[in-house]
Design an enzyme around this catalytic site. Structure first.
Site, short mmCIF file in Angstrom:
data_model
loop_
_atom_site.label_atom_id
_atom_site.label_comp_id
_atom_site.label_asym_id
_atom_site.label_seq_id
_atom_site.Cartn_x
_atom_site.Cartn_y
_atom_site.Cartn_z
N GLU A 100 -4.08 -9.80 3.79
CA GLU A 100 -5.14 -9.40 4.73
C GLU A 100 -6.23 -10.46 4.91
OE1 GLU A 100 -3.50 -7.24 2.98
OE2 GLU A 100 -3.29 -5.35 4.08
N GLU A 131 0.82 -1.22 0.00
CA GLU A 131 0.00 0.00 0.00
C GLU A 131 0.86 1.27 0.00
OE1 GLU A 131 -2.46 -1.85 3.20
OE2 GLU A 131 -4.08 -0.93 2.07
N1 COA Z 1 4.90 -7.68 12.20
C1 COA Z 1 5.76 -7.81 13.24
N2 COA Z 1 6.93 -8.50 13.14
C2 COA Z 1 7.22 -9.06 11.95
C3 COA Z 1 6.36 -8.95 10.85
C4 COA Z 1 5.16 -8.23 11.01
N3 COA Z 1 4.30 -8.06 9.99
N4 COA Z 1 6.91 -9.63 9.81
C5 COA Z 1 8.07 -10.13 10.26
N5 COA Z 1 8.27 -9.80 11.56
C6 COA Z 1 9.39 -10.15 12.41
C7 COA Z 1 9.32 -11.58 12.86
O1 COA Z 1 8.48 -11.72 13.98
C8 COA Z 1 10.76 -11.87 13.16
O2 COA Z 1 11.08 -11.32 14.40
P1 COA Z 1 12.01 -12.16 15.47
O3 COA Z 1 13.34 -12.30 14.74
O4 COA Z 1 12.09 -11.26 16.65
O5 COA Z 1 11.33 -13.45 15.68
C9 COA Z 1 11.51 -11.06 12.11
O6 COA Z 1 10.59 -10.07 11.66
C10 COA Z 1 11.93 -11.89 10.91
O7 COA Z 1 10.78 -12.55 10.40
P2 COA Z 1 10.70 -14.14 10.22
O8 COA Z 1 9.25 -14.52 10.25
O9 COA Z 1 11.60 -14.84 11.18
O10 COA Z 1 11.29 -14.30 8.76
P3 COA Z 1 10.91 -15.41 7.70
O11 COA Z 1 11.85 -15.26 6.56
O12 COA Z 1 10.80 -16.74 8.34
O13 COA Z 1 9.42 -15.01 7.20
C11 COA Z 1 7.71 -13.54 6.40
C12 COA Z 1 9.22 -13.77 6.56
C13 COA Z 1 7.52 -12.15 5.81
C14 COA Z 1 7.12 -14.60 5.46
C15 COA Z 1 7.02 -13.66 7.77
O14 COA Z 1 7.75 -12.86 8.70
C16 COA Z 1 5.60 -13.21 7.77
O15 COA Z 1 4.73 -13.93 7.30
N6 COA Z 1 5.34 -12.01 8.32
C17 COA Z 1 3.99 -11.49 8.46
C18 COA Z 1 3.48 -10.92 7.14
C19 COA Z 1 2.09 -10.38 7.35
O16 COA Z 1 1.14 -11.12 7.46
N7 COA Z 1 1.99 -9.04 7.45
C20 COA Z 1 0.74 -8.39 7.76
C21 COA Z 1 0.07 -7.95 6.52
S1 COA Z 1 -1.47 -7.16 6.85
#
Ligand code: COA
Length: 247
Positions: free
Chosen positions: A135, A115
């Site tokens: 979402e 966005e």
């Molecule tokens: N909000 C808060 N923290 C987030 C985040 C988010 N949207 N996305 C990633 N992080 C944090 C993780 O909690 C992690 O923190 P930690 O190291 O303290 O545990 C760090 O960023 C790295 O992320 P991680 O999940 O370990 O990396 P990954 O390569 O395994 O996965 C993603 C990457 C992007 C696939 C995964 O982090 C994810 O699905 N994030 C959420 C995406 C999402 O749904 N966003 C909201 C959209 S409305």
């Protein structure tokens, strides 16, 4: 400008650089980032020294992994959430800026990340960029304008498919869908954005601003109304040029 913690804002040679700076959380968009972004956007809008701005994400892994899930649904009440949004309409402010905004996108570009990119005018992605609008999986709908900006950029059918299925797309497909203008190597991401910015900033800021308005505002009008808008903006521009010659 205040001291920021989760955004870095720099100005160099008439270009504003906005870096989302929470690399340890993949630059997830939290309340603090919203407040800081609001101030930065206001500065970009008002500062005549800034002719164009580039948005990017800190760290190797992400432009922005979406809303901070640790703050998800934490507002004390829907009324307070609405009040806060009213006081700090970041997305309205973003879309009201008439200067060109360029997004330089790498790694994860999810949810709010998409966005933010859509509030920009030109999007450049590196080959490793991955886009998603997750979402639906959270049982919510986009809240940063995405339900309106995404279909305006990639069309109704693709926007619905990407949103309703939550399917991620890579940089090549994003370019095919016209979500991004160009895909470059990771090393060339910032230079590519800067090439665009450096070209744009050589032109008259007023003409650039009117051209952006003609296109972005015109898209929400009928062709007839759009042509009227173009005439009006063109006349204003000529009047201001004539005024300058007289002075
Ligand atoms: N909000 C808060 N923290 C987030 C985040 C988010 N949207 N996305 C990633 N992080 C944090 C993780 O909690 C992690 O923190 P930690 O190291 O303290 O545990 C760090 O960023 C790295 O992320 P991680 O999940 O370990 O990396 P990954 O390569 O395994 O996965 C993603 C990457 C992007 C696939 C995964 O982090 C994810 O699905 N994030 C959420 C995406 C999402 O749904 N966003 C909201 C959209 S409305």
């Amino acid at each position: 400008m205040g001291n920021f913690e989760v955004i870095i804002y720099e100005k160099q040679d008439n270009v504003g650089y906005v870096t989302l700076n929470r690399p340890q959380a993949l630059n997830a968009y939290n309340l603090q980032m919203r407040d800081e972004l609001y101030q930065v956007l206001a500065a970009i809008k008002d500062d005549p020294e800034v002719k164009v701005a580039i948005f990017r994400g800190a760290g190797d892994r992400a432009f922005c992994a979406g809303a901070d899930l640790t703050e998800f649904l934490t507002a004390p009440s829907p009324t307070i959430a609405r009040q806060v949004r009213w006081e700090r309409d970041v997305w309205g402010l973003f879309l009201s800026i008439t200067k060109p905004l360029i997004a330089a996108l790498h790694g994860y570009v999810l949810g709010d990340g998409v966005e933010i990119a859509l509030c920009c005018d030109i999007r450049v992605a590196s080959e490793d960029a991955r886009f998603g609008v997750p979402e639906m999986g959270l049982g919510i709908i986009p809240a940063a304008g995405g339900s309106q900006t995404l279909p305006r950029v990639i069309g109704r059918a693709h926007a619905l498919e990407v949103l309703l299925t939550g399917r991620w797309i890579n940089a090549e497909e994003a370019c095919h869908l016209k979500l991004v203008n160009q895909v470059v190597s990771r090393d060339d991401l910032l230079p590519a954005a800067e090439r665009l910015a450096n070209k744009i900033k050589t032109y008259s800021p007023v003409a650039i601003s009117y051209a952006k308005q003609a296109i972005t505002r015109g898209l929400d009008l009928s062709l007839e109304q759009g042509l009227e808008l173009e005439t009006k903006l063109g006349d204003c521009l000529l009047t201001s040029l004539a005024g300058k010659k007289l002075n």
